[in-house]
Design a protein around this motif. Structure first.
Motif, PDB file in Angstrom:
ATOM      1  N   ALA A 124       0.536  -0.908  -0.138  1.00 42.62           N
ATOM      2  CA  ALA A 124      -0.257  -0.036  -0.366  1.00 42.62           C
ATOM      3  C   ALA A 124       0.820   1.319  -0.107  1.00 42.62           C
ATOM      4  O   ALA A 124       0.183   2.413  -0.832  1.00 42.62           O
ATOM      5  N   ARG A 125       1.907   1.242   1.180  1.00 39.88           N
ATOM      6  CA  ARG A 125       2.602   2.711   1.102  1.00 39.88           C
ATOM      7  C   ARG A 125       3.294   3.034  -0.269  1.00 39.88           C
ATOM      8  O   ARG A 125       3.460   3.708  -0.491  1.00 39.88           O
ATOM      9  N   PHE A 126       3.743   1.935  -1.250  1.00 41.00           N
ATOM     10  CA  PHE A 126       4.363   2.146  -2.622  1.00 41.00           C
ATOM     11  C   PHE A 126       3.627   2.669  -3.978  1.00 41.00           C
ATOM     12  O   PHE A 126       3.954   3.787  -4.513  1.00 41.00           O
ATOM     13  N   VAL A 127       2.148   2.063  -3.541  1.00 38.58           N
ATOM     14  CA  VAL A 127       1.319   2.386  -4.673  1.00 38.58           C
ATOM     15  C   VAL A 127       0.838   3.683  -3.716  1.00 38.58           C
ATOM     16  O   VAL A 127       0.267   4.398  -5.170  1.00 38.58           O
ATOM     17  N   SER A 128       0.642   4.160  -2.821  1.00 40.83           N
ATOM     18  CA  SER A 128       0.317   5.440  -2.095  1.00 40.83           C
ATOM     19  C   SER A 128       1.566   6.523  -3.002  1.00 40.83           C
ATOM     20  O   SER A 128       1.242   7.938  -3.282  1.00 40.83           O
ATOM     21  N   SER A 129       2.917   6.158  -2.827  1.00 42.91           N
ATOM     22  CA  SER A 129       3.706   6.960  -3.013  1.00 42.91           C
ATOM     23  C   SER A 129       3.728   7.186  -4.421  1.00 42.91           C
ATOM     24  O   SER A 129       4.098   8.017  -5.014  1.00 42.91           O
ATOM     25  N   ALA A 130       3.139   5.911  -5.645  1.00 43.36           N
ATOM     26  CA  ALA A 130       3.537   6.248  -6.379  1.00 43.36           C
ATOM     27  C   ALA A 130       2.167   7.294  -6.823  1.00 43.36           C
ATOM     28  O   ALA A 130       1.919   8.236  -7.855  1.00 43.36           O
ATOM     29  N   PHE A 131       0.448   7.408  -6.682  1.00 49.14           N
ATOM     30  CA  PHE A 131      -0.129   8.236  -6.665  1.00 49.14           C
ATOM     31  C   PHE A 131       0.743   9.665  -6.184  1.00 49.14           C
ATOM     32  O   PHE A 131       0.586  10.664  -7.293  1.00 49.14           O
ATOM     33  N   VAL A 132       0.949  10.120  -5.875  1.00 51.09           N
ATOM     34  CA  VAL A 132       1.618  11.504  -4.902  1.00 51.09           C
ATOM     35  C   VAL A 132       3.018  11.302  -6.010  1.00 51.09           C
ATOM     36  O   VAL A 132       2.563  12.951  -6.151  1.00 51.09           O
ATOM     37  N   ALA A 133       3.675  10.629  -6.718  1.00 54.49           N
ATOM     38  CA  ALA A 133       4.751  11.375  -7.317  1.00 54.49           C
ATOM     39  C   ALA A 133       4.119  11.984  -8.859  1.00 54.49           C
ATOM     40  O   ALA A 133       4.346  12.454  -9.336  1.00 54.49           O
ATOM     41  N   LEU A 134       2.828  10.874  -8.780  1.00 56.19           N
ATOM     42  CA  LEU A 134       2.152  11.628 -10.340  1.00 56.19           C
ATOM     43  C   LEU A 134       1.548  12.741 -10.007  1.00 56.19           C
ATOM     44  O   LEU A 134       1.594  13.615 -10.937  1.00 56.19           O
ATOM     45  N   GLY A 135       1.358  12.734  -8.783  1.00 54.78           N
ATOM     46  CA  GLY A 135       0.490  14.263  -8.633  1.00 54.78           C
ATOM     47  C   GLY A 135       1.306  15.218  -8.619  1.00 54.78           C
ATOM     48  O   GLY A 135       0.616  16.410  -9.386  1.00 54.78           O
ATOM     49  N   GLY A 136       2.426  15.291  -8.590  1.00 57.35           N
ATOM     50  CA  GLY A 136       3.346  16.007  -8.595  1.00 57.35           C
ATOM     51  C   GLY A 136       3.644  16.524  -9.756  1.00 57.35           C
ATOM     52  O   GLY A 136       4.380  17.394 -10.646  1.00 57.35           O
ATOM     53  N   TYR A 137       4.034  15.004 -10.688  1.00 56.30           N
ATOM     54  CA  TYR A 137       4.307  15.321 -12.102  1.00 56.30           C
ATOM     55  C   TYR A 137       3.172  15.860 -12.658  1.00 56.30           C
ATOM     56  O   TYR A 137       3.454  16.732 -13.816  1.00 56.30           O
ATOM     57  N   PHE A 138       1.954  15.847 -12.915  1.00 55.84           N
ATOM     58  CA  PHE A 138       0.532  16.823 -13.077  1.00 55.84           C
ATOM     59  C   PHE A 138       0.700  17.897 -12.889  1.00 55.84           C
ATOM     60  O   PHE A 138       0.456  18.594 -13.538  1.00 55.84           O
ATOM     61  N   LEU A 139       1.423  17.980 -11.658  1.00 57.78           N
ATOM     62  CA  LEU A 139       0.782  19.053 -11.277  1.00 57.78           C
ATOM     63  C   LEU A 139       2.186  20.638 -11.921  1.00 57.78           C
ATOM     64  O   LEU A 139       1.824  21.696 -12.587  1.00 57.78           O
ATOM     65  N   GLU A 140       3.093  19.859 -12.589  1.00 59.31           N
ATOM     66  CA  GLU A 140       4.548  21.133 -13.193  1.00 59.31           C
ATOM     67  C   GLU A 140       4.314  20.832 -14.544  1.00 59.31           C
ATOM     68  O   GLU A 140       4.506  20.965 -15.037  1.00 59.31           O
ATOM     69  N   GLY A 141       4.116  19.000 -14.780  1.00 57.34           N
ATOM     70  CA  GLY A 141       4.452  18.877 -16.488  1.00 57.34           C
ATOM     71  C   GLY A 141       5.797  18.281 -16.610  1.00 57.34           C
ATOM     72  O   GLY A 141       7.081  18.518 -15.418  1.00 57.34           O
ATOM     73  N   ILE A 142       5.983  17.456 -17.378  1.00 52.23           N
ATOM     74  CA  ILE A 142       7.495  17.557 -17.734  1.00 52.23           C
ATOM     75  C   ILE A 142       7.926  18.240 -19.145  1.00 52.23           C
ATOM     76  O   ILE A 142       7.220  17.694 -19.820  1.00 52.23           O
ATOM     77  N   ALA A 143       8.976  18.735 -18.879  1.00 50.64           N
ATOM     78  CA  ALA A 143       8.903  19.702 -20.102  1.00 50.64           C
ATOM     79  C   ALA A 143       9.586  18.612 -21.154  1.00 50.64           C
ATOM     80  O   ALA A 143      11.071  17.782 -21.077  1.00 50.64           O
ATOM     81  N   GLY A 144       9.236  19.175 -22.661  1.00 49.03           N
ATOM     82  CA  GLY A 144       9.937  17.983 -23.643  1.00 49.03           C
ATOM     83  C   GLY A 144       9.071  17.231 -23.890  1.00 49.03           C
ATOM     84  O   GLY A 144       9.228  16.424 -24.465  1.00 49.03           O
ATOM     85  N   SER A 145       8.235  16.559 -23.034  1.00 48.43           N
ATOM     86  CA  SER A 145       7.435  15.005 -23.482  1.00 48.43           C
ATOM     87  C   SER A 145       5.448  15.462 -23.346  1.00 48.43           C
ATOM     88  O   SER A 145       5.057  16.223 -23.565  1.00 48.43           O
ATOM     89  N   TYR A 146       5.271  14.200 -23.546  1.00 40.91           N
ATOM     90  CA  TYR A 146       3.849  14.458 -23.931  1.00 40.91           C
ATOM     91  C   TYR A 146       3.316  15.220 -22.177  1.00 40.91           C
ATOM     92  O   TYR A 146       1.662  14.963 -22.558  1.00 40.91           O
ATOM     93  N   VAL A 147       3.782  14.448 -20.863  1.00 43.56           N
ATOM     94  CA  VAL A 147       2.934  14.987 -20.209  1.00 43.56           C
ATOM     95  C   VAL A 147       3.152  16.568 -19.756  1.00 43.56           C
ATOM     96  O   VAL A 147       3.644  16.980 -19.362  1.00 43.56           O
TER      97      VAL A 147
END
Length: 277
Positions: A124-147
């Protein structure tokens, strides 16, 4: 926002949609998709579990090349912790070239396959951590990518990890969004609620923000002594180099506090430490 497992089952499609470019010319060349997982190594492993154990052993021994080879083998079999560890390594440039897109894709695979993982499971803690990381990436986007930046998806990622898994990092991240009115209506009371949940779990940044919010009485009832208590706890856990802002908030609040508030804050802190010891 949805709060049930129905929402969890929908997240797979949400992540998948984010991982596919949507603005491609119909008659133009399509970019090659970035592989989520590298091809399986030729070195045989007895089992997925064996590969993961070897990967962590090599990582701890400083053999990052060997660690990546073994972890990638485990990841191709859907091993949650291997996917998470590789995501962290690429996100931090730890033994591999820093690559946020690869990190995003490893975390996306976890979210796609394990969104409905029980909060009481070992993963569970690894799954929730993955969602947190994804939240951070969606919040900023990833330069030069499709995200691309997508604050609504960021809110969804943080909200799910904060509510379903009770993840303190997600609760803190969601509180920040409410404080700043990003992707949600600005709401100090909602921010304080999520900060309190995170602070109770020992998240020192959440403790600092909650303490400052209570001292200022900004959108919430002013509670000077309790606010000073949270700031003091945060100050004790703060890293002098990384958390200078916490130390500054505490020192300013402590200097301005009355003696009665200082004494009450000390009593509150003793109660908190006794309860959580």
């Amino acid at each position: 926002m949805l709060t049930s497992r129905v929402f969890a089952r929908g997240l797979g499609a949400l992540i998948f949609a984010a991982a596919v470019p949507t603005a491609l010319a119909l008659d133009g060349p399509r970019p090659a998709a970035s592989p989520v997982i590298a091809t399986s190594p030729t070195e045989p492993f007895k089992s997925v579990r064996d590969a993961f154990k070897i990967g962590i052993r090599d990582y701890n021994a400083g053999d990052k090349v060997g660690a990546v080879r073994a972890l990638e083998y485990a990841a191709t079999q859907g091993h949650t912790m291997a996917l998470w560890k590789l995501g962290r390594m690429y996100a931090e440039g730890d033994g591999v070239m820093h690559d946020d897109l690869k990190a995003f894709e490893y975390f996306s695979k976890i979210a796609d396959q394990y969104a409905d993982e029980s909060p009481t499971s070992a993963n569970a803690r690894f799954v929730s951590s993955a969602f947190v990381a994804l939240g951070g990436y969606f919040l900023e986007g990833i330069a030069g990518s499709y995200v691309k930046r997508d604050v609504n998806r960021a809110v969804d990622m943080f909200y799910y990890a904060a509510s379903y898994y009770g993840d303190p990092d997600a609760q803190y991240g969601l509180a920040r969004l409410y404080l700043e009115g990003i992707g949600v209506e600005k709401d100090s009371r909602q921010a304080a609620r999520w900060l309190h949940l995170s602070a109770e779990k020992g998240h020192h940044a959440a403790q600092a923000l909650l303490g400052n919010l209570l001292i200022l009485g900004d959108g919430v009832p002013r509670q000077g002594a309790r606010g000073l208590m949270w700031l003091t706890l945060a100050r004790e856990a703060a890293d002098p180099e990384k958390d200078a802002w916490i130390i500054e908030l505490h020192d300013k609040a402590f200097a301005a506090a009355s003696e009665s508030d200082r004494q009450a804050a000390l009593a509150y802190m003793q109660q908190y430490l006794s309860k959580n010891r």
